[in-house]
Design a protein around this motif. Structure first.
Motif, mmCIF file in Angstrom:
data_model
loop_
_atom_site.group_PDB
_atom_site.id
_atom_site.type_symbol
_atom_site.label_atom_id
_atom_site.label_comp_id
_atom_site.label_asym_id
_atom_site.label_seq_id
_atom_site.Cartn_x
_atom_site.Cartn_y
_atom_site.Cartn_z
ATOM 1 N N GLY A 298 0.824 -1.202 0.000
ATOM 2 C CA GLY A 298 0.000 0.000 0.000
ATOM 3 C C GLY A 298 0.854 1.245 0.000
ATOM 4 O O GLY A 298 2.069 1.196 0.242
ATOM 5 N N ILE A 299 0.223 2.376 -0.274
ATOM 6 C CA ILE A 299 0.939 3.641 -0.297
ATOM 7 C C ILE A 299 0.004 4.767 0.100
ATOM 8 O O ILE A 299 -1.198 4.749 -0.219
ATOM 9 N N PHE A 300 0.546 5.713 0.854
ATOM 10 C CA PHE A 300 -0.162 6.960 1.180
ATOM 11 C C PHE A 300 0.715 8.114 0.716
ATOM 12 O O PHE A 300 1.876 8.239 1.124
ATOM 13 N N GLN A 301 0.146 8.920 -0.146
ATOM 14 C CA GLN A 301 0.879 10.057 -0.703
ATOM 15 C C GLN A 301 0.126 11.339 -0.386
ATOM 16 O O GLN A 301 -1.085 11.448 -0.622
ATOM 17 N N TYR A 302 0.851 12.316 0.157
ATOM 18 C CA TYR A 302 0.249 13.609 0.502
ATOM 19 C C TYR A 302 1.181 14.698 -0.012
ATOM 20 O O TYR A 302 2.281 14.904 0.527
ATOM 21 N N LEU A 303 0.779 15.360 -1.073
ATOM 22 C CA LEU A 303 1.581 16.407 -1.697
ATOM 23 C C LEU A 303 0.805 17.711 -1.677
ATOM 24 O O LEU A 303 -0.354 17.757 -2.107
ATOM 25 N N VAL A 304 1.420 18.759 -1.195
ATOM 26 C CA VAL A 304 0.772 20.064 -1.164
ATOM 27 C C VAL A 304 1.821 21.117 -1.464
ATOM 28 O O VAL A 304 2.962 21.054 -1.000
ATOM 29 N N GLN A 305 1.430 22.079 -2.271
ATOM 30 C CA GLN A 305 2.339 23.169 -2.606
ATOM 31 C C GLN A 305 1.537 24.419 -2.861
ATOM 32 O O GLN A 305 0.369 24.370 -3.270
ATOM 33 N N GLY A 306 2.161 25.551 -2.613
ATOM 34 C CA GLY A 306 1.502 26.831 -2.854
ATOM 35 C C GLY A 306 2.500 27.868 -3.322
ATOM 36 O O GLY A 306 3.660 27.863 -2.903
ATOM 37 N N SER A 307 2.022 28.705 -4.200
ATOM 38 C CA SER A 307 2.881 29.783 -4.692
ATOM 39 C C SER A 307 1.999 30.968 -5.068
ATOM 40 O O SER A 307 1.121 30.853 -5.917
ATOM 41 N N GLY A 308 2.210 32.076 -4.394
ATOM 42 C CA GLY A 308 1.478 33.287 -4.722
ATOM 43 C C GLY A 308 -0.009 33.148 -4.515
ATOM 44 O O GLY A 308 -0.483 32.995 -3.395
#
Length: 678
Positions: free
Chosen positions: A623-633
């Motif tokens: 199994g896999i848990f992926q949490y990606l978050v990014q912000g710009s401007g």
């Protein structure tokens, strides 16, 4: 197109079949209780070390079975003694008892109960009082033509009561040797089963469970006097008076914990500590051995010749010709013919009873004329119609997930409870269940994915419907805009998996779209106002549907905004809450949940804090848990994925799975912090 049928020769199951083996002889433990011997000291325990949270504790549950050969017929006699300490109101159910009785071939051979005694003991002013069960409080229910239930509830049960029950049953079916369940809803301090088997009977012992049960056996000689039918006697009986070897078996366990239902469990029947006996063969007193277990071929022959199953598929079904010809007219190939006939049965007939192996009616014509039938009747009708159209169709028998597993080694019909339709068209195979009006062609209900099944073609091959063959993918997309006043508006779209779509179709059929989206809005966010609701492919039963809506969330002109960004999809609780699990995790399908968020920010807000990205694997490849978050401007993006590549996990793998979901719950609870610019 091929269905998810996987043909295997070996499949490990939770039920273990073990050979009879000798045990070292030990001094026999003596039960520390006797019926009617209850003292004030027995009421002192308020909790028990075996389970401090138990609402009731079974102090003793003892069964004894033996063959009585001195009543003219060979009689199976079973006696049970039970003592229970009821601690809290939630344990009152332990005072309910049911005894199941089979109908014999005559009134004199019906199963019967004798010597029933049931008493409730209470401690009042330091004295033990007794309340006996009145015979008028014993009720008999007819469950089927051949099965009855004798039930009763102990009287005057209170918190702290001790109850005792003892009774005997008498059966004249020599192959119907009662099994024993060592485990259940309440913990058991002492659980024991004794069974005495004469040398004429060769039983297969079917043991299952995950705890230790001590067993021992010894041989002795016993005299029998009974009637039997010699081989080839054609109804003529003889009376024998003879001595035979009897093997006395004893199975005993102490401090057996309660077995409780956890998330992702097919049925506790697969996991409860128990033993069953299946008669393999019998050797009559004149030395002739008869196979009683049979074979898969014999089981198939029995079913296909039964007027409540296979005999009706091709018999006197000329009346189907006109409707089959009409429905299939103009079909370009066999698959299209099958689809049309499947849809015809699905849309024009009502299922009156789910999860049935056999028919109640004695012909498909009766089912056809009534426009209704149980699940087996509708699927056998479909088999008959497919055959009338010149297609190669057969029934498949199986056991649903809530009914328990079947055993590829042993043709035991009682373990099956469901019939579906199979079609062979060249190299293509199709499976169908016409009893479900919202199920697509070549799909089966989730409850059918329970491992071993049997295709009733002449060679009766095993087929396997396994949860690992189902990939349930859900894709959710949220596009949102935060305005200067702190309000959030946007759009939500979800493409759920096939079986989630099936559940949505059922909900819409039952309560309508308006009620469905009302509940969907609450699940998205408690204060969400939704509009522009839409559902695509609702009636396209072969594929998943799509749901979407516009939403608005009231905010406020705050200096800081705290966002929980997984609207409607956050994993709030760990489904694996128990600290320990002694039986497997049985998820009905492989999981792949994908969530994306794109949030546009106004020029008066900026990102102050984002959760850290994460990538967590379960046992490398499980199994896999992926949490990606990014912000710009002026924008931020989030992508969250939960994927399980296996549907079943062993008890020793439970802790890793539990910790995996613990991490998911904590991570998805993290918030995004937005700050108003100075």
């Amino acid at each position: 197109m091929k269905p998810p049928i996987i043909c295997l020769l070996g499949l490990c199951a939770a039920l273990f079949v073990t050979p009879i083996h000798a045990q070292d002889k030990k001094e026999k433990e003596k039960l520390p209780y006797r019926f009617g011997k209850v003292t004030p000291e027995d009421f002192k325990p308020k909790v028990y070390a075996i389970d401090s949270a138990a609402d009731a504790v079974i102090l003793a549950d003892v069964g004894n079975t033996e063959y009585n050969g001195n009543s003219g017929l060979l009689e199976v006699m079973f006696k049970r003694y039970t003592r229970v300490h009821i601690l809290h109101k939630a344990g009152y159910d332990a005072a309910n008892f049911s005894i199941y009785l089979n109908k014999g071939y005559s009134n004199s051979t019906d199963d019967r109960v004798s010597d029933l005694k049931a008493v409730t003991y209470n401690l009042e002013n330091g004295q033990v009082t007794e309340t006996k069960l009145d015979s008028k409080s014993v009720f008999i229910n007819k469950l089927s033509e051949d099965l009855f239930e004798e039930k009763f509830t102990l009287p005057n049960v209170k918190e702290g009561s001790i109850i005792e029950v003892t009774y005997s049953t008498h059966s004249f079916s020599e192959s119907n040797l009662p099994g024993w369940i060592f485990q259940g809803e309440y913990p058991r301090i002492w659980t024991e089963y004794n069974v005495s088997i004469p040398e004429w009977f060769n039983f297969v012992f079917l043991r299952q469970g995950y705890y230790s049960v001590n067993e021992s056996h010894s041989d002795r000689r016993q005299n029998f006097n009974f009637r039997y039918e010699p081989d080839g006697a054609s109804g003529r009986t003889e009376t024998v008076n003879m001595e035979a070897k009897v093997t006395d078996w004893r199975f005993i366990s102490h401090n057996m914990p309660a077995l409780r239902v956890e998330h992702y469990t097919t049925t506790l029947r697969n996991h409860v500590q128990s033993i069953e006996f299946q008669l393999g063969s019998i050797t009559t007193p004149d030395g002739v051995t008869k196979n009683r277990m049979g074979s898969w071929s014999k089981l198939r022959e029995r079913l296909m010749e039964s007027e409540y199953f296979g005999a009706t598929i091709d018999k006197n079904n000329g009346f189907l010709a006109d409707v089959v010809n009409s429905v299939t007219a103009g079909a370009s190939n066999n698959e299209e013919k099958a689809r049309r006939l499947y849809t015809y049965v699905q849309k024009n007939f009502t299922c009156t009873d789910n999860e049935r192996l056999t028919m109640d009616a004695t012909s498909v014509k009766t089912v056809f004329n009534n426009k209704k039938g149980n699940s087996a009747e509708l699927n056998l009708l479909l088999v008959a119609m497919l055959r009338r159209a010149g297609l190669e169709s057969w029934p498949i028998i199986l056991s649903t997930r809530d009914h328990g597993i079947t055993l590829a080694l042993y043709p035991i019909l009682r373990r099956f409870n469901y019939t579906i339709t199979y079609l062979q068209d060249g190299d293509n195979e199709y499976v169908m269940d016409a009893s479900k009006p919202l199920l697509g062609f070549n799909h089966l209900p989730l409850e059918c994915y329970n491992g071993h099944a049997r295709l009733l073609t002449p060679d009766v091959p095993p087929v396997y419907f396994v949860a690992d063959s189902i990939k349930e993918q859900s894709v959710t997309s949220v596009m949102a805009v935060l305005d200067k006043s702190g309000d959030i508006s946007g759009s939500y779209q979800q493409l759920p998996g096939y079986y989630s779509s099936y559940s949505i179709r059922e909900a819409v059929k039952t309560k309508g779209k308006e009620e469905f989206f009302k509940n969907a809005g609450k699940a998205f966010a408690s204060d969400a106002a939704i509009s522009e609701t839409n559902m695509e492919n609702l009636d396209s039963l072969d594929i998943p549907l799509t749901e979407s809506f516009e939403f608005k969330l009231q905010g406020g002109d705050e200096d800081h905004i705290y966002l929980a960004p997984l609207w409607g999809e956050v994993q709030k609780e760990n489904p694996f809450a128990a600290a320990e699990r002694r039986y497997p995790v049985e998820i009905p399908y492989l999981i792949n949940e994908i969530y994306t968020l794109n949030l546009q920010l106004p020029d008066n807000y900026e990102i102050e804090e984002l959760p850290k990205p994460a990538l967590v694997k379960l046992n490398d490849a499980d199994g896999i848990f992926q949490y990606l978050v990014q912000g710009s401007g002026s924008s931020l993006q989030l992508r969250c994925v939960i994927r399980l590549n296996r549907a079943n996990f062993k008890p020793e793998e439970y802790n890793d799975l539990r910790e995996f979901y613990n991490y998911i719950v904590k991570k998805e609870a993290e918030q995004i912090v937005l700050k108003k610019k100075a």
